[in-house]
Design a protein around this motif. Structure first.
Motif, PDB file in Angstrom:
ATOM      1  N   VAL A 174       0.859  -1.177   0.000  1.00  0.00           N
ATOM      2  CA  VAL A 174       0.000   0.000   0.000  1.00  0.00           C
ATOM      3  C   VAL A 174       0.899   1.232   0.000  1.00  0.00           C
ATOM      4  O   VAL A 174       1.733   1.401   0.887  1.00  0.00           O
ATOM      5  CB  VAL A 174      -0.923   0.008   1.234  1.00  0.00           C
ATOM      6  N   LEU A 175       0.761   2.082  -0.998  1.00  0.00           N
ATOM      7  CA  LEU A 175       1.607   3.255  -1.146  1.00  0.00           C
ATOM      8  C   LEU A 175       0.734   4.497  -1.190  1.00  0.00           C
ATOM      9  O   LEU A 175      -0.173   4.599  -2.021  1.00  0.00           O
ATOM     10  CB  LEU A 175       2.435   3.156  -2.429  1.00  0.00           C
ATOM     11  N   CYS A 176       0.985   5.449  -0.291  1.00  0.00           N
ATOM     12  CA  CYS A 176       0.295   6.731  -0.275  1.00  0.00           C
ATOM     13  C   CYS A 176       1.315   7.830  -0.513  1.00  0.00           C
ATOM     14  O   CYS A 176       2.279   7.953   0.249  1.00  0.00           O
ATOM     15  CB  CYS A 176      -0.410   6.959   1.059  1.00  0.00           C
ATOM     16  N   ALA A 177       1.109   8.599  -1.552  1.00  0.00           N
ATOM     17  CA  ALA A 177       2.015   9.694  -1.893  1.00  0.00           C
ATOM     18  C   ALA A 177       1.355  11.017  -1.541  1.00  0.00           C
ATOM     19  O   ALA A 177       0.330  11.381  -2.127  1.00  0.00           O
ATOM     20  CB  ALA A 177       2.371   9.646  -3.373  1.00  0.00           C
ATOM     21  N   ILE A 178       1.928  11.725  -0.561  1.00  0.00           N
ATOM     22  CA  ILE A 178       1.437  13.034  -0.147  1.00  0.00           C
ATOM     23  C   ILE A 178       2.290  14.077  -0.854  1.00  0.00           C
ATOM     24  O   ILE A 178       3.496  14.166  -0.616  1.00  0.00           O
ATOM     25  CB  ILE A 178       1.530  13.204   1.377  1.00  0.00           C
ATOM     26  N   THR A 179       1.682  14.853  -1.741  1.00  0.00           N
ATOM     27  CA  THR A 179       2.453  15.759  -2.585  1.00  0.00           C
ATOM     28  C   THR A 179       1.938  17.187  -2.446  1.00  0.00           C
ATOM     29  O   THR A 179       0.791  17.424  -2.069  1.00  0.00           O
ATOM     30  CB  THR A 179       2.390  15.327  -4.058  1.00  0.00           C
ATOM     31  N   GLY A 180       2.795  18.145  -2.781  1.00  0.00           N
ATOM     32  CA  GLY A 180       2.407  19.549  -2.723  1.00  0.00           C
ATOM     33  C   GLY A 180       3.633  20.432  -2.641  1.00  0.00           C
ATOM     34  O   GLY A 180       4.763  19.963  -2.508  1.00  0.00           O
ATOM     35  N   MET A 181       3.406  21.741  -2.696  1.00  0.00           N
ATOM     36  CA  MET A 181       4.498  22.706  -2.709  1.00  0.00           C
ATOM     37  C   MET A 181       5.181  22.774  -1.351  1.00  0.00           C
ATOM     38  O   MET A 181       4.697  22.253  -0.343  1.00  0.00           O
ATOM     39  CB  MET A 181       3.978  24.083  -3.107  1.00  0.00           C
ATOM     40  N   ALA A 182       6.330  23.443  -1.321  1.00  0.00           N
ATOM     41  CA  ALA A 182       7.069  23.612  -0.077  1.00  0.00           C
ATOM     42  C   ALA A 182       6.232  24.388   0.930  1.00  0.00           C
ATOM     43  O   ALA A 182       5.544  25.351   0.590  1.00  0.00           O
ATOM     44  CB  ALA A 182       8.376  24.351  -0.346  1.00  0.00           C
TER      45      ALA A 182
END
Length: 745
Positions: A130-138
């Motif tokens: 199970v892979l959760c990628a939390i992404t977003g700007m600095a």
């Protein structure tokens, strides 16, 4: 200078996994396959297979299965001691998991979604991680969310949490390579250093095997792209992975992508007021009332980004020098102060600039200096060295910066800059300091760390011959860490080694070659004990170039000698031999007999590992003659240990046992516990190889006790492994003839 190669007895061909390795070699040879042939069939590198056959690396369960498929089963050989088996019983814990933020508002939907995915992971799920990628700007709060979830769910994972910062966006810190990341993860799992393969593909295979059957949460923070992540995925249903990244990671099709944007207005206002303490009692219990004047302006000027809000909120606490409305006006006026930042990050610049302007002069000065710090985190002593202050002044300034959210407290007494704050601090430094400041700060840090590491290294490896690398250093004694004992010295190195390695790079970049090679030199004792071969090789290659630029023959020779130690362990025998030859020529040319003897003794190990045992014995004897004349007792004992191991390979068992007992007596008398444990293991193995398992077991039992006393998990594991082989022989489970097979290197 090196006293001689003290790790030789780790690599006798009878280390952990030796029973499987001997069996594998016999079966491969019977099948008419070369190592290259077997490598192509099982998809493991030739170098790793060679180490397994010689007992220098623990075989994974996956490798054992593949070899069984290719070569057929072997009922007479003992089952391989797989690396994952060696760490199976580690209790549940979190590995360097940072503390969660004290203030956390909002993200309820994202938290609920990710927690449901993480907690649903388990053996009943279909195959795959199970892979959760939390992404977003600095500054949007990716790490804060990941850590919040990790701490909230870690009790559900029997094997704990593995946290790793990949430094994908750190300006001054190198991105963590896949190989280094795998090395760190395997060490977190408790794997002995010698069992970690050199090649990345082999490390990944062993890591996947070690995670099989586990229940653990893996947090990979600040990933740069999917290529950095994929080899770190355990492929185990019970081991979900949380990844944070500024990249959208589009190629991770199998992952659950959770993009984060700025906080909703109400959540952003709530975060600001909870930290600032402004108006928290004026909006009613539901929080539905309007915020105090100016709050909405500040929140919007901060782009509703959590990092910017935290920093701004500390400037607006009641009793401060200005009201929120005044702060909003000032913020609006300064928000485009650093145009160098990307467009997506400009909303963070305003609170950074205003918060910096509001600092006292001491805090401003230290914050700018932190922009020049080459490591990831620092302690008050290193801050004091940079600023040329006393320790209390540095501690006060660091704590005030942390209270202003311009610095993060990672653990007691350690501080670090957020990646974005590091960029800002660097820009402040560029505007503030005159030319030459960076070199002066780096020189002060280098002197401090050379002196500290030299003192700590003497505690880790007493009686070792050393160059006077601290002569002439301008060091503030009061800022040096206390040298209490072996364990405390090891803990200091563990906390500071990345900073020292970073200083090696930074000093080389600035043309400070004398500092560069000395910094690498004082890392040698720690690297040898902990087997951090990748960092050892990288730092010493940089140092070797620096020594050559200096035209300092002694520095070049000792660095080449120490680099050879690391190369020989990674299997680069030709590279090690070349460095030893160069070191020997230089030492001989400058009349350094001790250094020349070290190079000869080290060169003997190259012959040993190549299976050229007569040549090895000749070179060991040459080194021994010098050490005996010069009265270097430790070197004599260690060289006798090498001679004994070589005589075991030549089946001269009585001579070998005599030399090993003489070495043991000297090492025990000198109080060198690690070397004593190694000698005890060598004696036990010599008796085992000579067909006397009962006597060998007695020495191995002593090795277990001494290994535990000095904290060497590797030597303890090595002793227990050979105790198992001795028990097998005594029970008749393994034919004695197998124990007499000659290692051919």
């Amino acid at each position: 200078m090196t006293g001689r190669n003290v790790y030789g007895s780790d690599r006798t061909g009878q280390g952990a996994g030796a029973g499987f390795g001997l069996s594998l070699r016999r079966r491969r040879t019977a099948a008419g396959l070369s190592l290259a042939d077997l490598s192509r069939l099982v998809h493991y590198s030739k170098g790793y297979l060679s180490k397994v056959e010689r007992g220098l690396a623990l075989p994974s369960a996956e490798l054992a299965r593949l070899c069984g498929d290719v070569l057929g089963p072997d009922d007479l050989s003992p089952a391989p001691t797989a690396p994952e088996d060696a760490v199976r019983q580690i209790p549940r814990q979190c590995y360097a998991l940072p503390e969660p933020s004290r203030y956390f508002v909002g993200r309820e939907h994202e938290t609920k979604l990710i927690e449901s995915l993480v907690l649903d992971a388990g053996p009943r799920r279909p195959a795959g991680t199970v892979l959760c990628a939390i992404t977003g700007m600095a500054g949007v709060g990716k790490t804060a969310l990941a850590l919040r979830i990790a701490h909230r769910t870690e009790s559900h994972f029997a094997d704990g949490c593995l946290y790793l910062d990949l430094h994908g966006y750190s300006q001054d810190l190198p991105v963590v390579t896949v190989g280094d990341a795998l090395d760190r993860l395997l060490r977190m799992l408790g794997m002995p250093a010698e069992a970690i393969p050199h090649h990345v593909e082999d490390r990944a295979a062993v890591y996947r095997g070690a995670m099989t059957g586990r229940r653990a949460l893996v947090v990979l923070d600040n990933a740069v792209d999917s290529h950095q992540i994929r080899p770190l995925l355990p492929r185990e249903p019970g081991c979900p992975v949380l990844v944070t990244s500024r990249s959208a990671l589009p190629s991770l099709d199998e992952g659950h992508h959770v993009p984060l944007g700025p906080l909703p207005a109400l959540d952003a206002e709530a975060l600001f007021t909870s930290i600032s303490g402004i108006g928290t009692g004026d909006r009613g219990t539901s929080g539905d009332g309007p915020p105090p004047p100016g709050v909405r302006d500040v929140v919007e000027l901060c782009g509703r980004l959590p990092l910017a809000l935290r920093i701004a909120a500390t400037r607006c606490r009641p009793g401060g020098p200005r009201t929120v409305a005044d702060f909003a006006l000032r913020l609006a006026d300064r928000r485009w102060g650093l145009a160098e930042l990307d467009d997506g990050e400009r909303s963070v610049v305003a609170p950074l600039t205003v918060s910096f302007d509001a600092l006292g002069s001491s805090e401003q000065h230290l914050f700018a200096l932190l922009g020049l710090f080459p490591g990831d985190d620092c302690d008050p002593a290193s801050a004091a060295v940079m600023a040329d202050w006393d320790l209390p002044a540095a501690e006060r300034a660091l704590n005030r910066l942390a209270d202003a959210h311009l610095l993060l407290r990672t653990r007691p007494g350690r501080f670090r800059l957020h990646d974005l704050l590091r960029v800002f601090a660097r820009q402040v430094a560029d505007r503030t300091f005159v030319q030459g400041t960076r070199a002066a700060v780096t020189a002060r840090l280098a002197g401090h760390y050379v002196a500290a590491a030299d003192a700590m290294g003497r505690m880790l490896a007493p009686h070792r011959y050393r160059l006077p690398v601290t002569d002439g250093l301008d060091v503030t004694e009061a800022l040096l860490p206390p040298v209490a004992g072996h364990d405390e010295s090891l803990a200091w190195f563990a906390a500071e080694q990345e900073t020292v390695v970073a200083l090696v790079r930074e000093s080389a970049r600035l043309g400070m070659d004398a500092e560069c090679w000395r910094l690498a030199y004082v890392l040698r004792d720690f690297f040898f004990l902990t087997k951090r071969w990748d960092a050892w090789v990288a730092s010493h290659r940089e140092a070797l170039l620096a020594a050559r630029r200096l035209a300092d023959p002694a520095a070049e020779a000792v660095t080449a000698n120490n680099l050879g130690l690391a190369l020989i362990e990674t299997g680069d025998l030709d590279g090690a031999a070349a460095h030893y030859e160069r070191a020997h020529r230089i030492f001989h040319g400058i009349g350094d007999e001790h250094g020349a003897a070290n190079a000869v003794g080290n060169r003997a190990w190259v012959h040993f590992y190549r299976g050229e045992h007569c040549e090895a014995l000749r070179e060991f004897s040459t080194a021994l003659a010098y050490y005996t004349r010069s009265g270097a007792r430790r070197n004599v004992a260690i060289t006798l240990r090498g001679i004994g191991l070589t005589e075991v390979e030549l089946r001269q068992f009585d001579a070998a046992i005599g030399h090993l007992k003489t070495a043991l007596a000297t090492l025990d008398d000198l109080g060198l516990q690690l070397d004593t444990a190694m000698a005890l293991n060598c004696l036990g193995e010599a008796y085992l190889r000579s067909g006397r398992p009962r006597e060998g077991a007695e020495w191995l039992e002593r090795a277990v006790v001494v290994s535990r006393t000095c904290g060497s998990r590797h030597e303890e594991a090595r002793a227990r492994h050979h105790l198992a082989l001795a028990a097998n022989e005594l029970s008749g489970a393994v034919p004695r003839t197998d124990r007499k097979d000659r290692q051919d290197g």
